[in-house]
Design a protein around this motif. Structure first.
Motif, mmCIF file in Angstrom:
data_model
loop_
_atom_site.group_PDB
_atom_site.id
_atom_site.type_symbol
_atom_site.label_atom_id
_atom_site.label_comp_id
_atom_site.label_asym_id
_atom_site.label_seq_id
_atom_site.Cartn_x
_atom_site.Cartn_y
_atom_site.Cartn_z
ATOM 1 N N TYR A 85 -13.699 28.616 -1.728
ATOM 2 C CA TYR A 85 -13.536 27.220 -1.319
ATOM 3 C C TYR A 85 -12.121 26.764 -1.643
ATOM 4 O O TYR A 85 -11.558 27.132 -2.677
ATOM 5 N N ILE A 86 -11.578 25.940 -0.763
ATOM 6 C CA ILE A 86 -10.297 25.286 -1.017
ATOM 7 C C ILE A 86 -10.548 23.788 -0.866
ATOM 8 O O ILE A 86 -10.982 23.327 0.196
ATOM 9 N N THR A 87 -10.294 23.048 -1.935
ATOM 10 C CA THR A 87 -10.454 21.592 -1.894
ATOM 11 C C THR A 87 -9.083 20.956 -1.915
ATOM 12 O O THR A 87 -8.241 21.296 -2.745
ATOM 13 N N VAL A 88 -8.875 20.025 -0.995
ATOM 14 C CA VAL A 88 -7.643 19.253 -0.947
ATOM 15 C C VAL A 88 -8.026 17.801 -1.221
ATOM 16 O O VAL A 88 -8.849 17.220 -0.512
ATOM 17 N N ARG A 89 -7.449 17.254 -2.269
ATOM 18 C CA ARG A 89 -7.698 15.871 -2.668
ATOM 19 C C ARG A 89 -6.413 15.100 -2.421
ATOM 20 O O ARG A 89 -5.317 15.594 -2.687
ATOM 21 N N ARG A 102 -3.288 17.283 -3.571
ATOM 22 C CA ARG A 102 -3.486 18.268 -4.621
ATOM 23 C C ARG A 102 -4.538 19.261 -4.150
ATOM 24 O O ARG A 102 -5.514 18.896 -3.512
ATOM 25 N N LEU A 103 -4.339 20.506 -4.504
ATOM 26 C CA LEU A 103 -5.184 21.585 -4.016
ATOM 27 C C LEU A 103 -5.875 22.295 -5.176
ATOM 28 O O LEU A 103 -5.271 22.494 -6.226
ATOM 29 N N GLU A 120 -3.988 29.038 1.833
ATOM 30 C CA GLU A 120 -3.992 27.743 1.162
ATOM 31 C C GLU A 120 -2.899 26.827 1.720
ATOM 32 O O GLU A 120 -3.128 25.634 1.929
ATOM 33 N N LYS A 121 -1.731 27.377 2.019
ATOM 34 C CA LYS A 121 -0.647 26.586 2.628
ATOM 35 C C LYS A 121 -1.063 26.074 4.003
ATOM 36 O O LYS A 121 -0.794 24.931 4.364
ATOM 37 N N LYS A 122 -1.719 26.925 4.786
ATOM 38 C CA LYS A 122 -2.174 26.527 6.120
ATOM 39 C C LYS A 122 -3.204 25.398 6.036
ATOM 40 O O LYS A 122 -3.156 24.445 6.806
ATOM 41 N N VAL A 123 -4.142 25.528 5.101
ATOM 42 C CA VAL A 123 -5.173 24.510 4.923
ATOM 43 C C VAL A 123 -4.533 23.193 4.474
ATOM 44 O O VAL A 123 -4.891 22.118 4.977
ATOM 45 N N PHE A 126 -2.750 21.656 7.441
ATOM 46 C CA PHE A 126 -3.742 21.092 8.351
ATOM 47 C C PHE A 126 -4.212 19.742 7.829
ATOM 48 O O PHE A 126 -4.279 18.759 8.582
ATOM 49 N N THR A 127 -4.536 19.667 6.554
ATOM 50 C CA THR A 127 -5.025 18.421 5.963
ATOM 51 C C THR A 127 -3.959 17.332 6.063
ATOM 52 O O THR A 127 -4.267 16.186 6.393
ATOM 53 N N LYS A 128 -2.715 17.678 5.799
ATOM 54 C CA LYS A 128 -1.625 16.703 5.903
ATOM 55 C C LYS A 128 -1.451 16.210 7.341
ATOM 56 O O LYS A 128 -0.998 15.089 7.559
#
Length: 163
Positions: A85-89, A102-103, A120-123, A126-128
């Motif tokens: 899992y990768i969580t981006v807050r 923050r990741l 992780e950089k791609k995710v 994408f979130t940004k």
């Protein structure tokens, strides 16, 4: 009684080094966009609401399904067949703009683990890129709030967006 007074003085001296609320993300000049501004008001100051403080509904144009559809089009994957899992807050300000990302990465058994730095950089990118976040109001005032997205990774590919 004396030790209480001493503890109280020590606590007061240290107050400034701790965030206003548990979980607040402080500005980091190496990670954060200096143009992203938190909103403030006389009533709330620069307080940002957490997901558990009256801002529980998901406020994205098109809801979560719009994010899932955009993610499917992006086809984010890793050559490595990692799972986890990768969580981006991040913070959404009162104008609907985002910042202070923050990741956190976790293995399938929820232990801190780097899955794949490129993935992780791609995710994170994408979130940004998500620009449909809607401002929230509490008691008639537009407020800043924290949001998070958790991406489930299966065999190197994002398979689901949570919550």
């Amino acid at each position: 009684m004396l030790s209480f007074g001493w503890v109280s003085c020590q606590t007061e001296k240290n107050v400034k080094k701790y965030p206003g609320t548990v979980g607040d993300v402080e500005f980091d000049h190496q990670l954060d966009d200096p143009d992203f501004k938190k909103c403030g008001s006389e009533k709330w100051g620069h307080f940002s609401f957490q997901y558990y403080q009256g801002t529980k509904e998901f406020s994205y144009k098109g809801e979560k399904i719009a994010i899932a559809e955009k993610l499917k089009k992006e086809n984010i994957y890793s050559e490595k067949k990692v799972n986890g899992y990768i969580t981006v807050r991040f913070l959404v300000n009162c104008e609907g703009k985002t910042g202070r990302f923050r990741l956190q990465h976790m293995s399938p058994d929820l232990k801190d683990s780097v899955l794949d730095e490129e993935l992780e950089k791609k995710v994170l990118q994408f979130t940004k890129s998500l620009d449909g976040w809607m401002p929230k109001e509490i008691k008639g005032l537009k407020v800043d709030y924290y949001q998070y997205l958790t991406y489930k990774i299966e065999n190197g590919k994002v398979s689901e967006v949570l919550p």
